[in-house]
Design a protein around this motif. Structure first.
Motif, PDB file in Angstrom:
ATOM      1  N   LYS A   5       0.877  -1.168   0.000  1.00  0.00           N
ATOM      2  CA  LYS A   5       0.000   0.000   0.000  1.00  0.00           C
ATOM      3  C   LYS A   5       0.913   1.215   0.000  1.00  0.00           C
ATOM      4  CE  LYS A   5      -3.642   2.464   2.400  1.00  0.00           C
ATOM      5  NZ  LYS A   5      -4.370   2.657   3.663  1.00  0.00           N
ATOM      6  N   HIS A  30     -10.853  -0.508  -7.101  1.00  0.00           N
ATOM      7  CA  HIS A  30     -11.716  -1.253  -6.176  1.00  0.00           C
ATOM      8  C   HIS A  30     -10.954  -1.991  -5.066  1.00  0.00           C
ATOM      9  CE1 HIS A  30     -14.885  -0.390  -9.065  1.00  0.00           C
ATOM     10  NE2 HIS A  30     -14.109  -0.905  -9.999  1.00  0.00           N
ATOM     11  N   VAL A  31      -9.731  -2.435  -5.327  1.00  0.00           N
ATOM     12  CA  VAL A  31      -8.908  -3.074  -4.297  1.00  0.00           C
ATOM     13  C   VAL A  31      -7.597  -2.300  -4.204  1.00  0.00           C
ATOM     14  CG1 VAL A  31      -7.686  -5.170  -3.579  1.00  0.00           C
ATOM     15  CG2 VAL A  31      -9.904  -5.349  -4.737  1.00  0.00           C
ATOM     16  N   HIS A  32      -7.213  -1.925  -2.963  1.00  0.00           N
ATOM     17  CA  HIS A  32      -6.010  -1.125  -2.788  1.00  0.00           C
ATOM     18  C   HIS A  32      -5.053  -1.693  -1.749  1.00  0.00           C
ATOM     19  CE1 HIS A  32      -8.913   1.773  -4.551  1.00  0.00           C
ATOM     20  NE2 HIS A  32      -7.849   2.099  -5.266  1.00  0.00           N
ATOM     21  N   GLU A  33      -5.446  -2.740  -1.075  1.00  0.00           N
ATOM     22  CA  GLU A  33      -4.584  -3.360  -0.076  1.00  0.00           C
ATOM     23  C   GLU A  33      -4.568  -4.865  -0.274  1.00  0.00           C
ATOM     24  OE1 GLU A  33      -5.762  -0.117   3.411  1.00  0.00           O
ATOM     25  OE2 GLU A  33      -5.883  -2.261   3.817  1.00  0.00           O
ATOM     26  N   VAL A  34      -3.383  -5.443  -0.329  1.00  0.00           N
ATOM     27  CA  VAL A  34      -3.238  -6.897  -0.436  1.00  0.00           C
ATOM     28  C   VAL A  34      -2.112  -7.331   0.501  1.00  0.00           C
ATOM     29  CG1 VAL A  34      -2.797  -8.862  -1.944  1.00  0.00           C
ATOM     30  CG2 VAL A  34      -3.965  -6.857  -2.862  1.00  0.00           C
ATOM     31  N   ASN A  64      -0.480 -14.471  -2.151  1.00  0.00           N
ATOM     32  CA  ASN A  64      -1.225 -13.751  -3.187  1.00  0.00           C
ATOM     33  C   ASN A  64      -0.230 -13.280  -4.236  1.00  0.00           C
ATOM     34  OD1 ASN A  64      -3.909 -13.697  -1.893  1.00  0.00           O
ATOM     35  ND2 ASN A  64      -2.900 -12.400  -0.372  1.00  0.00           N
ATOM     36  N   LYS A 101      -4.927 -15.413  -3.736  1.00  0.00           N
ATOM     37  CA  LYS A 101      -5.540 -14.839  -4.928  1.00  0.00           C
ATOM     38  C   LYS A 101      -4.480 -14.363  -5.923  1.00  0.00           C
ATOM     39  CE  LYS A 101      -9.536 -15.117  -2.780  1.00  0.00           C
ATOM     40  NZ  LYS A 101     -10.532 -16.165  -3.131  1.00  0.00           N
ATOM     41  N   TYR A 103      -3.780 -11.117  -8.625  1.00  0.00           N
ATOM     42  CA  TYR A 103      -4.205  -9.758  -8.944  1.00  0.00           C
ATOM     43  C   TYR A 103      -3.314  -9.161 -10.026  1.00  0.00           C
ATOM     44  CZ  TYR A 103      -6.555  -9.919  -4.355  1.00  0.00           C
ATOM     45  OH  TYR A 103      -7.337 -10.267  -3.272  1.00  0.00           O
ATOM     46  N   GLY A 115      -3.350   0.115  -7.326  1.00  0.00           N
ATOM     47  CA  GLY A 115      -4.601  -0.612  -7.191  1.00  0.00           C
ATOM     48  C   GLY A 115      -4.454  -2.008  -7.761  1.00  0.00           C
ATOM     49  N   GLU A 118      -8.551  -8.343  -9.398  1.00  0.00           N
ATOM     50  CA  GLU A 118      -8.395  -9.795  -9.199  1.00  0.00           C
ATOM     51  C   GLU A 118      -8.750 -10.568 -10.464  1.00  0.00           C
ATOM     52  OE1 GLU A 118     -10.089 -13.481  -6.470  1.00  0.00           O
ATOM     53  OE2 GLU A 118     -10.589 -11.414  -5.911  1.00  0.00           O
ATOM     54  N   SER A 202     -12.164  -3.019 -15.249  1.00  0.00           N
ATOM     55  CA  SER A 202     -12.492  -2.082 -14.186  1.00  0.00           C
ATOM     56  C   SER A 202     -13.914  -1.552 -14.342  1.00  0.00           C
ATOM     57  CB  SER A 202     -11.497  -0.922 -14.185  1.00  0.00           C
ATOM     58  OG  SER A 202     -11.830   0.032 -13.200  1.00  0.00           O
TER      59      SER A 202
END
Length: 221
Positions: A5, A30-34, A64, A101, A103, A115, A118, A202
């Motif tokens: 991040k 839509h996703v910003h932390e993994v 991931n 997962k 990404y 960002g 997935e 997206s």
């Protein structure tokens, strides 16, 4: 445990390499932390036979995966490498983690930060993979709405000559009851760039709901 991040410029530089990847840009990822990640890099290389170079030395099966793809690559260049990575993870029994997962990384221009999109459960079907492609297509043909995406300006239903651009498609997906009756299946031109592909994905994520389902099978033609 690695944690991604951070602010990111338009470029990602692979570790221990002077090669540079131009990440695709989206307005909302839509996703910003993994958490707990390991990276792979797909470079645009005009000197390589297929124009692409894969660096996967740091991938760990149980984590991931963040796949950093140069936005200039086409689906024709890219997808065989993505299938290779997917098969490695799906076929591994050693240290397998069912919760891990996959990404794609991108640059979220809205927040000027990294960002992720997935693609863990996406199954790509190449036109050269005749047997698997025909079976998957025949299973879906009569029970789905098939979209042909030649470019982000040329999108049409498989049985229609009427075209729409991405903005019109998003509007139709939100308002036209046709798209809420069956799953939507993507048929993607192999000449699409990764930038265009991520822009499409997206946009579709932003309108996907219980009433609007985008199938996990994607066909490259």
């Amino acid at each position: 445990m690695k944690y991604f991040k951070f602010l990111i410029p338009l470029l990602v530089v692979a570790c221990s390499s002077d090669k540079v990847i131009l990440l695709p840009e989206v307005q909302q990822a839509h996703v910003h932390e993994v958490l707990d990640v390991s990276p792979a890099y797909l470079f645009y290389d005009s000197t390589a036979v297929n124009g692409v170079e894969l660096n996967r030395k740091n991938l760990i099966i149980s984590t991931n995966w963040l796949v950093n793809v140069d936005k200039r690559l086409t689906l024709k260049q890219l997808i065989p490498e993505i299938q290779f990575l997917q098969n490695k993870k799906r076929g591994s029994e050693l240290h397998k983690n069912e919760d891990a997962k996959n990404y794609y990384s991108c640059n979220d221009t809205r927040i000027k930060n990294l960002g992720f999109i997935e693609f863990t459960d996406v199954y790509y079907h190449l036109k050269d993979s005749v047997a698997s492609t025909k079976k998957a297509f025949n299973d879906l043909k009569t029970s789905s709405i098939n979209l042909q995406i030649e470019s982000l300006k040329l999108i049409k239903l498989a049985d229609s000559e009427q075209t729409r651009n991405l903005q019109k498609l998003v509007s139709d997906l939100q308002t036209d009851s046709l798209f809420k009756s069956k799953p939507v299946v993507l048929h993607l031109s192999e000449s699409l760039t990764f930038q265009d592909y991520i822009s499409l994905k997206s946009a579709l994520i932003s309108v996907t709901s219980e009433d609007l389902i985008v199938d996990n099978n994607e066909f490259i033609y």
